[in-house]
Design a protein around this motif. Structure first.
Motif, PDB file in Angstrom:
ATOM      1  N   ALA A 106       0.843  -1.209   0.000  1.00 42.26           N
ATOM      2  CA  ALA A 106       0.000   0.000   0.000  1.00 42.26           C
ATOM      3  C   ALA A 106       0.876   1.256   0.000  1.00 42.26           C
ATOM      4  O   ALA A 106       0.619   2.216  -0.744  1.00 42.26           O
ATOM      5  CB  ALA A 106      -0.927   0.000   1.214  1.00 42.26           C
ATOM      6  N   LEU A 107       1.924   1.237   0.830  1.00 44.07           N
ATOM      7  CA  LEU A 107       2.769   2.437   0.924  1.00 44.07           C
ATOM      8  C   LEU A 107       3.634   2.584  -0.329  1.00 44.07           C
ATOM      9  O   LEU A 107       3.781   3.686  -0.868  1.00 44.07           O
ATOM     10  CB  LEU A 107       3.621   2.380   2.201  1.00 44.07           C
ATOM     11  CG  LEU A 107       2.792   2.413   3.505  1.00 44.07           C
ATOM     12  CD1 LEU A 107       3.694   2.279   4.729  1.00 44.07           C
ATOM     13  CD2 LEU A 107       1.968   3.688   3.613  1.00 44.07           C
ATOM     14  N   LEU A 108       4.179   1.467  -0.801  1.00 44.12           N
ATOM     15  CA  LEU A 108       5.012   1.557  -2.003  1.00 44.12           C
ATOM     16  C   LEU A 108       4.207   1.985  -3.226  1.00 44.12           C
ATOM     17  O   LEU A 108       4.721   2.661  -4.118  1.00 44.12           O
ATOM     18  CB  LEU A 108       5.664   0.199  -2.269  1.00 44.12           C
ATOM     19  CG  LEU A 108       7.175   0.266  -2.394  1.00 44.12           C
ATOM     20  CD1 LEU A 108       7.777   0.572  -1.032  1.00 44.12           C
ATOM     21  CD2 LEU A 108       7.743  -1.035  -2.917  1.00 44.12           C
ATOM     22  N   ALA A 109       2.953   1.587  -3.262  1.00 43.31           N
ATOM     23  CA  ALA A 109       2.115   1.879  -4.426  1.00 43.31           C
ATOM     24  C   ALA A 109       1.651   3.334  -4.454  1.00 43.31           C
ATOM     25  O   ALA A 109       1.146   3.799  -5.473  1.00 43.31           O
ATOM     26  CB  ALA A 109       0.897   0.952  -4.434  1.00 43.31           C
ATOM     27  N   THR A 110       1.807   4.055  -3.340  1.00 37.13           N
ATOM     28  CA  THR A 110       1.205   5.399  -3.280  1.00 37.13           C
ATOM     29  C   THR A 110       2.187   6.529  -2.968  1.00 37.13           C
ATOM     30  O   THR A 110       1.961   7.660  -3.398  1.00 37.13           O
ATOM     31  CB  THR A 110       0.106   5.424  -2.184  1.00 37.13           C
ATOM     32  OG1 THR A 110       0.647   4.919  -0.964  1.00 37.13           O
ATOM     33  CG2 THR A 110      -1.102   4.600  -2.593  1.00 37.13           C
ATOM     34  N   ILE A 111       3.239   6.238  -2.223  1.00 34.81           N
ATOM     35  CA  ILE A 111       4.123   7.316  -1.749  1.00 34.81           C
ATOM     36  C   ILE A 111       5.030   7.806  -2.873  1.00 34.81           C
ATOM     37  O   ILE A 111       5.674   7.018  -3.566  1.00 34.81           O
ATOM     38  CB  ILE A 111       4.967   6.830  -0.553  1.00 34.81           C
ATOM     39  CG1 ILE A 111       4.064   6.631   0.670  1.00 34.81           C
ATOM     40  CG2 ILE A 111       6.100   7.801  -0.218  1.00 34.81           C
ATOM     41  CD1 ILE A 111       4.777   6.089   1.886  1.00 34.81           C
ATOM     42  N   GLY A 112       5.058   9.106  -3.058  1.00 32.62           N
ATOM     43  CA  GLY A 112       6.008   9.724  -3.972  1.00 32.62           C
ATOM     44  C   GLY A 112       7.112  10.372  -3.146  1.00 32.62           C
ATOM     45  O   GLY A 112       6.974  10.562  -1.931  1.00 32.62           O
ATOM     46  N   PRO A 253     -10.456   1.210  -0.719  1.00 27.60           N
ATOM     47  CA  PRO A 253     -11.008   1.604  -2.015  1.00 27.60           C
ATOM     48  C   PRO A 253     -10.429   0.743  -3.145  1.00 27.60           C
ATOM     49  O   PRO A 253      -9.265   0.333  -3.082  1.00 27.60           O
ATOM     50  CB  PRO A 253     -10.567   3.062  -2.160  1.00 27.60           C
ATOM     51  CG  PRO A 253      -9.442   3.246  -1.196  1.00 27.60           C
ATOM     52  CD  PRO A 253      -9.658   2.271  -0.097  1.00 27.60           C
ATOM     53  N   GLN A 254     -11.274   0.507  -4.149  1.00 29.70           N
ATOM     54  CA  GLN A 254     -10.889  -0.432  -5.198  1.00 29.70           C
ATOM     55  C   GLN A 254      -9.610  -0.029  -5.942  1.00 29.70           C
ATOM     56  O   GLN A 254      -8.782  -0.871  -6.272  1.00 29.70           O
ATOM     57  CB  GLN A 254     -12.038  -0.562  -6.192  1.00 29.70           C
ATOM     58  CG  GLN A 254     -12.379  -1.992  -6.487  1.00 29.70           C
ATOM     59  CD  GLN A 254     -13.815  -2.147  -6.950  1.00 29.70           C
ATOM     60  OE1 GLN A 254     -14.424  -1.212  -7.458  1.00 29.70           O
ATOM     61  NE2 GLN A 254     -14.352  -3.305  -6.788  1.00 29.70           N
ATOM     62  N   TRP A 255      -9.442   1.289  -6.170  1.00 25.48           N
ATOM     63  CA  TRP A 255      -8.244   1.730  -6.914  1.00 25.48           C
ATOM     64  C   TRP A 255      -6.973   1.345  -6.161  1.00 25.48           C
ATOM     65  O   TRP A 255      -5.975   0.946  -6.772  1.00 25.48           O
ATOM     66  CB  TRP A 255      -8.276   3.240  -7.185  1.00 25.48           C
ATOM     67  CG  TRP A 255      -8.105   4.096  -5.941  1.00 25.48           C
ATOM     68  CD1 TRP A 255      -9.085   4.625  -5.170  1.00 25.48           C
ATOM     69  CD2 TRP A 255      -6.863   4.500  -5.317  1.00 25.48           C
ATOM     70  NE1 TRP A 255      -8.544   5.316  -4.103  1.00 25.48           N
ATOM     71  CE2 TRP A 255      -7.194   5.269  -4.180  1.00 25.48           C
ATOM     72  CE3 TRP A 255      -5.506   4.289  -5.605  1.00 25.48           C
ATOM     73  CZ2 TRP A 255      -6.220   5.821  -3.330  1.00 25.48           C
ATOM     74  CZ3 TRP A 255      -4.541   4.839  -4.755  1.00 25.48           C
ATOM     75  CH2 TRP A 255      -4.909   5.598  -3.642  1.00 25.48           C
ATOM     76  N   LEU A 256      -7.038   1.424  -4.835  1.00 26.80           N
ATOM     77  CA  LEU A 256      -5.861   1.115  -4.027  1.00 26.80           C
ATOM     78  C   LEU A 256      -5.617  -0.392  -3.974  1.00 26.80           C
ATOM     79  O   LEU A 256      -4.479  -0.862  -4.095  1.00 26.80           O
ATOM     80  CB  LEU A 256      -6.040   1.688  -2.611  1.00 26.80           C
ATOM     81  CG  LEU A 256      -4.893   1.471  -1.633  1.00 26.80           C
ATOM     82  CD1 LEU A 256      -3.567   2.009  -2.163  1.00 26.80           C
ATOM     83  CD2 LEU A 256      -5.215   2.116  -0.279  1.00 26.80           C
ATOM     84  N   ILE A 257      -6.713  -1.129  -3.826  1.00 27.67           N
ATOM     85  CA  ILE A 257      -6.605  -2.599  -3.823  1.00 27.67           C
ATOM     86  C   ILE A 257      -5.980  -3.062  -5.147  1.00 27.67           C
ATOM     87  O   ILE A 257      -5.077  -3.910  -5.171  1.00 27.67           O
ATOM     88  CB  ILE A 257      -8.015  -3.220  -3.617  1.00 27.67           C
ATOM     89  CG1 ILE A 257      -8.564  -2.847  -2.231  1.00 27.67           C
ATOM     90  CG2 ILE A 257      -8.002  -4.731  -3.835  1.00 27.67           C
ATOM     91  CD1 ILE A 257      -7.747  -3.306  -1.048  1.00 27.67           C
ATOM     92  N   GLN A 258      -6.439  -2.461  -6.254  1.00 25.72           N
ATOM     93  CA  GLN A 258      -5.892  -2.850  -7.572  1.00 25.72           C
ATOM     94  C   GLN A 258      -4.423  -2.464  -7.689  1.00 25.72           C
ATOM     95  O   GLN A 258      -3.614  -3.192  -8.259  1.00 25.72           O
ATOM     96  CB  GLN A 258      -6.709  -2.206  -8.691  1.00 25.72           C
ATOM     97  CG  GLN A 258      -8.035  -2.918  -8.899  1.00 25.72           C
ATOM     98  CD  GLN A 258      -8.995  -2.138  -9.780  1.00 25.72           C
ATOM     99  OE1 GLN A 258      -8.663  -1.062 -10.302  1.00 25.72           O
ATOM    100  NE2 GLN A 258     -10.206  -2.655  -9.944  1.00 25.72           N
TER     101      GLN A 258
END
Ligand code: GLU
Length: 388
Positions: A106-112, A253-258
């Motif tokens: 989750a963190l790797l997929a979102t953090i810039g 949320p689905q976008w995050l799960i994906q």
């Protein structure tokens, strides 16, 4: 040797390092009581073992969907609704190799680069390291033993800035055992409404181990209007004594799960097929034994807290949940120098604990009391002797 800049930013997990050290010393013949890792000593329930064996016999030994089987996602949806009061569809759930991997993805997929993550401290060892690995900046929200390691919504808001992307919540908390009340969560919800960019990662892995007598309070249940900004982490490791199965579940949320599944598709792929069948049985099977386990943890907590608070130089608040207590040893620091030295000294006396500094704290150590009473009593005798 060539290490990436990302890896150079992080250290190895000190909880697992201390556990490895205790195992190594035991293999060398030393008598070590390990209170370092957070792992229930109870046997995995027989119906879970039976489900794992049945999966093997049925040939469930092949790849599954990356984010987990539909059967387990449905069982996890049941768990989220029944145990956490969070209504989600299977498509809003992903399954990973332990809750740790869900948090990592989750963190790797979102953090810039430069995004900030607010983490109440003392924190679980891996939260800040994952944030740093992802290129984010850790913003500590310090809490203190004299306030039961609690923080207010105002304390939290003071740490939020324009670059804040995530707030990490963990209740019952590791390493303090502190539980965040519904009242505090209502205040946090108001803060979130004022900061629409901020998402919340709510790590509820210890939810069934709550000694307050009240229901478990979690943000996505109390404020479903914010659910599209909340990722709730749960699993079977701590609740059902299934640490080795490595199954965690996350709802959000689905976008995050994906996004998490996209990353997982290139890292581990699906979690172990046999473990998934076992985890589905854990979620769908009887849950009544969890109350008995919680009461046994409570008795152990009371034993350890009383013993520690009777030792000159050591003190601990009474944890409201999980199976950890955070021991303050500040009065002993003149003698030992720092908490890492104290932890090594305790190891020499046959008890493995994790220094508070591993959790963003200082001058103390964490005890995991997920061991039987006889071991805990002997460990406390050794600690008393070691610090006398
Ligand atoms: N979460 C447990 C602990 O804090 C297991 C080890 C780990 O992954 O940190 O001890």
């Amino acid at each position: 040797m060539h290490l990436s800049p990302a890896l150079s930013r992080i250290a190895a997990s000190q909880t697992t390092a201390m556990t490895d050290r205790a195992i190594q010393l035991r293999e060398e013949g030393r008598d070590i009581i390990s209170l370092s890792v957070g792992e229930p000593d109870f046997a995995t329930p027989p119906h879970v073992i039976a489900a794992a064996k049945a999966a093997l016999d049925a040939g469930d030994t092949k790849y599954t969907a990356v984010g987990g089987t539909l059967a387990l996602k449905k069982a996890a949806a049941l768990h989220f609704a029944r145990d956490l009061g969070i209504e989600v569809l299977p498509s809003q759930i992903t399954v990973s190799a332990g809750g740790k991997q869900a948090i990592f993805h989750a963190l790797l997929a979102t953090i810039g680069e430069g995004d900030e993550v607010v983490i109440p401290a003392p924190w679980w060892v891996s939260y800040p390291e994952i944030v740093r690995f992802a290129g984010g900046k850790v913003v500590p929200l310090h809490t203190h033993a004299q306030h039961g390691f609690q923080f207010t919504a105002a304390d939290l808001e003071a740490q939020i800035g324009p670059r804040t992307l995530w707030v990490l919540l963990n209740s019952p908390g590791n390493p303090t055992g502190a539980c965040t009340s519904a009242e505090t969560l209502h205040g946090i919800a108001d803060v979130l409404r004022r900061h629409p960019r901020v998402m919340v990662l709510s790590d509820d892995i210890y939810a069934p181990i709550n000694y307050t007598g009240g229901p478990h309070a979690t943000l996505a249940n109390l404020h479903p209007d914010l659910a599209d900004r909340i990722l709730t982490i749960s699993g079977v490791s701590k609740s059902h004594a299934m640490t080795g199965f490595r199954i965690g579940v996350a709802a959000g949320p689905q976008w995050l799960i994906q996004a998490m599944e996209r990353l997982q598709s290139h890292s581990t792929g699906n979690p172990c097929s046999i473990s998934q069948a076992a985890a589905a049985a854990a979620f769908e099977g009887p849950q009544d034994f969890l109350i008995d386990w919680r009461e046994r943890f409570r008795a152990r907590r009371d034993l350890v807290v009383a013993a520690i608070n009777a030792m000159p130089g050591l003190s601990t608040p009474v944890p409201d949940g999980a199976f950890y207590c955070m021991v303050d040893a500040a009065p002993l620091m003149d003698r030992f120098g720092d908490d890492a030295a104290l932890a090594l000294h305790l190891l020499e006396h046959g008890v493995a604990v994790v220094p508070a500094s591993a959790f963003g704290g200082r001058d103390g150590f964490r005890i995991s009391f997920a061991a039987d009473e006889a071991k805990l009593a002997e460990a406390c005798r050794r600690i008393a002797k070691a610090v006398a």
